[in-house]
Design a protein around this motif. Structure first.
Motif, mmCIF file in Angstrom:
data_model
loop_
_atom_site.group_PDB
_atom_site.id
_atom_site.type_symbol
_atom_site.label_atom_id
_atom_site.label_comp_id
_atom_site.label_asym_id
_atom_site.label_seq_id
_atom_site.Cartn_x
_atom_site.Cartn_y
_atom_site.Cartn_z
ATOM 1 N N ALA A 98 0.826 -1.215 0.000
ATOM 2 C CA ALA A 98 0.000 0.000 0.000
ATOM 3 C C ALA A 98 0.858 1.262 0.000
ATOM 4 O O ALA A 98 0.541 2.244 0.658
ATOM 5 C CB ALA A 98 -0.928 -0.016 1.207
ATOM 6 N N TRP A 101 -0.524 4.726 -0.656
ATOM 7 C CA TRP A 101 -1.274 5.418 0.409
ATOM 8 C C TRP A 101 -0.373 6.332 1.226
ATOM 9 O O TRP A 101 -0.846 7.045 2.111
ATOM 10 C CB TRP A 101 -1.912 4.385 1.346
ATOM 11 N N ALA A 179 2.836 23.044 5.566
ATOM 12 C CA ALA A 179 3.152 23.108 4.136
ATOM 13 C C ALA A 179 4.575 22.606 3.889
ATOM 14 O O ALA A 179 4.811 21.803 2.969
ATOM 15 C CB ALA A 179 3.000 24.540 3.638
ATOM 16 N N PHE A 205 -4.644 15.853 -0.894
ATOM 17 C CA PHE A 205 -5.940 16.528 -0.703
ATOM 18 C C PHE A 205 -7.120 15.581 -0.909
ATOM 19 O O PHE A 205 -8.222 15.892 -0.496
ATOM 20 C CB PHE A 205 -6.037 17.752 -1.609
ATOM 21 N N GLU A 206 -6.858 14.449 -1.558
ATOM 22 C CA GLU A 206 -7.909 13.444 -1.762
ATOM 23 C C GLU A 206 -8.409 12.936 -0.400
ATOM 24 O O GLU A 206 -9.590 12.716 -0.204
ATOM 25 C CB GLU A 206 -7.310 12.292 -2.589
ATOM 26 N N LYS A 207 -7.481 12.753 0.529
ATOM 27 C CA LYS A 207 -7.863 12.143 1.807
ATOM 28 C C LYS A 207 -8.085 13.161 2.926
ATOM 29 O O LYS A 207 -8.546 12.796 3.991
ATOM 30 C CB LYS A 207 -6.775 11.143 2.244
ATOM 31 N N LEU A 208 -7.743 14.428 2.686
ATOM 32 C CA LEU A 208 -7.937 15.430 3.742
ATOM 33 C C LEU A 208 -9.351 15.985 3.691
ATOM 34 O O LEU A 208 -9.938 16.110 2.614
ATOM 35 C CB LEU A 208 -6.945 16.582 3.570
ATOM 36 N N SER A 209 -9.873 16.308 4.851
ATOM 37 C CA SER A 209 -11.193 16.936 4.886
ATOM 38 C C SER A 209 -11.141 18.114 5.857
ATOM 39 O O SER A 209 -10.158 18.292 6.575
ATOM 40 C CB SER A 209 -12.255 15.923 5.317
ATOM 41 N N PHE A 210 -12.215 18.899 5.894
ATOM 42 C CA PHE A 210 -12.262 20.050 6.810
ATOM 43 C C PHE A 210 -12.155 19.577 8.263
ATOM 44 O O PHE A 210 -11.626 20.287 9.116
ATOM 45 C CB PHE A 210 -13.552 20.838 6.619
ATOM 46 N N VAL A 213 -8.550 19.598 9.120
ATOM 47 C CA VAL A 213 -7.836 20.880 9.139
ATOM 48 C C VAL A 213 -8.307 21.802 10.265
ATOM 49 O O VAL A 213 -7.486 22.284 11.058
ATOM 50 C CB VAL A 213 -7.981 21.588 7.769
#
Lengths: 275, 235
Positions: A98, A101, A179, A205-210, A213
Motif C-alpha cells: 500500500a 497510500w 506546508a 488533498f484526496e484524503k484530507l477533509s475540513f 484541518v
C-alpha cells in the motif's frame, strides 16, 4: 507589655504549626495557590486586553520577534518531520503493498497531529523560555516596578502584547510548518519511488477533509495562548534574584510543554465527540 | 524607525504567505467536496449500505464526480442516500443508470459506483432518484466460499476412500495396479500379441510374393507412387 508577650507567643505557635505541617499537605496547598493566582493572572489578561489604550506597536514588534523569528527553526523542523515520517512509514505500508497510500497517510498525520504539536513544542522551547527569562530578569531588576512608577501599565505592555502575539502567530507558524512538512514528505516519497508533485498533492488533498484541518488549527490558538500565558506568569512572578530568572525560564518551558499535551488530549476528545 | 518598518514588512509577508497557503489548502479540500463547483443532487434507495458514510466518493467511469451528502434510514429495510454530483457530468448520467455500493480497493473506503445504462435515455434531473442494485457483499462471497469449501472437503473425503480401496487392490483399477498376478498375465498377453504380429507380417510378405496376389500388390504400389508424384507437383 503583656500584650507584646501574647503576640510573641502567637507568632511562635504559628511558626511551630507551619513547620510541623505535613509536607504533602503544604505542597497541595501551594499547588492550589498557584492555580488560583494563575487563574487571576488569566482573568486580568482578559480584562486588560479589551481596555484601551492598545499597545499596537509593541504587539507588532512581539509578533515579529515571536512569529517571524521562529520561522527558520519551525521550517527546518517541519521539513525533517515530513521527511522522516515518510521514510519510517514506508516499510510498514510496503508490507501490505500500500505504498500509494503514503502521501495521504503522512498528510493526515502531519495536518491533524504532528504538525501542530511538534511546532507548538518547538515554539514553547524557543518563545516560552525567552518570555519567561525576559520578564523574570525585568522583575528581579525592578524594571517592572519602574514602569509602574513611570505610569505605564506593565501588564498591558509586557503580558497582553506577548500573549496576543503568541496566540495569533502560532497558528500562522503551524500552517507554514504543515506546508513545509508536506514538501518534506514529497521528498521522502521520491527517495525510493517516483511520484510527481502534482500526483502527490492530489493524493494528499484526496484524503484530507475540513474535519482534519479546522480542529487542528483551532487547537493551535489554545496552544499559543497557554504557552505565552504560562511563560508570562512565571516571568512576571519571578523572585530570588538571578536564580529566579533561570527557574522562571525552566518552569515556563516545562509547564508550557505539559499544557500542550493536555490541551491536545482534550481537543482530540472534543473533535471525536462533535465530528 | 527604518528597521521597524522593515520588520513590519517581513512580518506582513510571512503572515500573508501563511494565510495564502491556508486558503489554498482549504480551496483544494473544498473543491474535492464539490463546494466551489456547480452541482446537482440525486438520491438512491438501498436495502443495505454496507458501512457507506457521509463524505464518501461517488464514482462514474472510474472518475470521482461527487460525494455522499446525507444518509437517512426511511423504513426498517430501506436507506436513502443523497449524493451531490458535479454538474459537468450530468450529460453522461442517464435516467437508466444504476448506482451500486462498491469499495475503493480491498481495504479502502466504501464508494458509490454509477454504472451507465444503454444509451438513448434522457439525462437525470436535479433531485431525481437513481435506480440502485445491491452489490455483492463480502458476506455473500464468504457464504459462497464456504459452500465451495464444504464441497471440496466432501470430494477429498471420497478421493481418500477411493485411494484406500486402490491401495488395498479392491475394484478393477485396484486390481490392475496392485495385483501382481494380473500384471504377469498382462505381460504374457503382450508377449503373445508381439509374436502374433511378427507371424502376421511374415504371412503378408509371403502373400505379396504369391503369383495370385502379386498383381494386387503391384497395383497398390503404383497408386501410392502416383499420389506421391501428385503431391510433389503440387509443392
Amino acid at each position: 507589655m503583656v500584650v507584646d508577650e501574647k503576640i510573641k507567643n502567637k507568632i511562635v505557635s504559628e511558626e511551630i504549626t507551619e513547620s510541623s505541617e505535613n509536607p504533602y499537605l503544604k505542597k497541595l496547598k501551594d499547588f492550589f495557590e498557584e492555580i488560583s493566582s494563575l487563574t487571576l493572572f488569566a482573568l486580568r489578561f482578559f480584562k486588560e486586553v479589551v481596555r484601551p489604550p492598545y499597545e499596537f506597536k509593541e504587539f507588532v514588534k512581539q509578533s515579529y520577534l515571536i512569529g517571524y523569528k521562529s520561522f527558520p527553526l519551525v521550517a527546518i523542523t517541519g521539513l525533517i518531520m515530513g521527511l522522516v515520517l515518510t521514510i519510517q512509514s514506508r516499510p510498514t505500508l510496503a508490507q501490505f503493498g500500500a505504498e500509494s497510500w503514503l502521501p495521504a497517510m503522512v498528510a493526515v498525520s502531519i495536518i491533524r497531529e504532528i504538525g501542530p504539536v511538534i511546532t507548538a513544542l518547538i515554539f514553547a522551547g524557543k518563545v516560552g523560555s525567552g518570555i519567561g527569562a525576559e520578564l523574570a530578569s525585568m522583575k528581579v531588576t525592578e524594571q517592572i516596578d519602574a514602569m509602574e512608577v513611570s505610569g505605564t501599565n506593565p501588564f498591558k505592555y509586557l503580558v497582553v502584547t506577548r500573549i496576543l502575539s503568541a496566540t495569533i502567530m502560532l497558528p500562522v507558524l503551524v500552517v507554514a510548518a504543515d506546508a513545509i512538512s508536506l514538501y518534506g514528505a514529497y521528498i521522502g516519497v521520491n527517495l525510493e519511488g517516483d511520484v510527481s508533485f502534482h500526483l502527490f498533492f492530489l493524493q494528499v488533498f484526496e484524503k484530507l477533509s475540513f474535519a482534519d484541518v479546522f480542529p487542528a488549527i483551532i487547537k493551535t490558538f489554545f496552544f499559543g495562548f497557554m504557552i505565552a500565558l504560562l511563560s508570562c506568569y512565571k516571568g512576571f512572578n519571578a523572585n530570588k534574584g538571578t536564580e529566579g530568572v533561570g527557574q522562571a525560564a525552566n518552569s515556563a518551558v516545562v509547564l508550557a510543554s505539559l499544557s500542550i499535551f493536555i490541551i491536545d488530549m482534550i481537543a482530540v476528545q472534543l473533535t471525536n465527540l462533535f465530528i | 524607525m527604518k528597521k521597524s518598518t522593515g520588520n513590519k514588512m517581513k512580518l506582513g509577508i510571512f503572515v500573508s504567505i501563511s494565510i495564502t497557503l491556508f486558503i489554498v489548502g482549504i480551496y483544494f479540500i473544498g473543491a474535492r467536496q464539490q463546494l466551489f463547483s456547480s452541482t446537482f443532487q440525486i438520491s438512491g434507495i438501498f436495502r443495505d449500505i454496507s458501512g457507506l458514510q457521509v463524505g464518501n466518493n461517488v464514482r462514474f467511469s472510474g472518475i470521482n464526480i461527487g460525494i455522499i451528502e446525507n444518509i437517512e434510514q426511511i423504513t426498517d429495510s430501506t436507506v436513502k442516500v443523497d449524493m451531490v454530483i458535479n454538474e459537468d457530468t450530468r450529460k453522461f448520467i442517464k435516467k437508466n443508470a444504476k448506482a451500486i455500493i462498491g469499495s475503493d480497493g480491498l481495504m479502502g473506503n466504501k464508494i458509490i459506483l454509477i454504472i451507465p445504462g444503454p444509451v438513448g435515455k434522457k439525462e437525470l434531473n436535479n433531485n431525481d432518484t437513481i435506480e440502485t442494485a445491491q452489490a455483492v457483499s463480502m458476506d455473500d462471497i464468504l457464504i459462497k466460499i464456504k459452500v465451495t469449501a464444504d464441497n471440496a472437503a466432501s470430494i477429498t473425503n471420497d478421493l481418500a476412500i477411493i485411494m484406500q480401496s486402490i491401495s488395498e487392490g479392491k475394484g478393477t483399477v485396484g486390481k490392475l495396479l496392485m495385483d501382481s498376478t494380473l500384471a504377469h498375465t498382462l505381460e504374457g498377453a503382450i508377449i503373445n500379441i508381439k509374436q502374433g504380429a511378427g507371424g502376421f507380417k511374415s504371412n503378408m510378405d509371403a502373400a505379396g510374393n504369391n503369383v495370385l496376389l502379386r498383381g494386387f500388390f503391384k497395383k497398390k504400389n503404383k497408386e501410392k507412387e502416383k499420389e506421391k508424384e501428385k503431391e510433389a507437383e503440387k509443392k
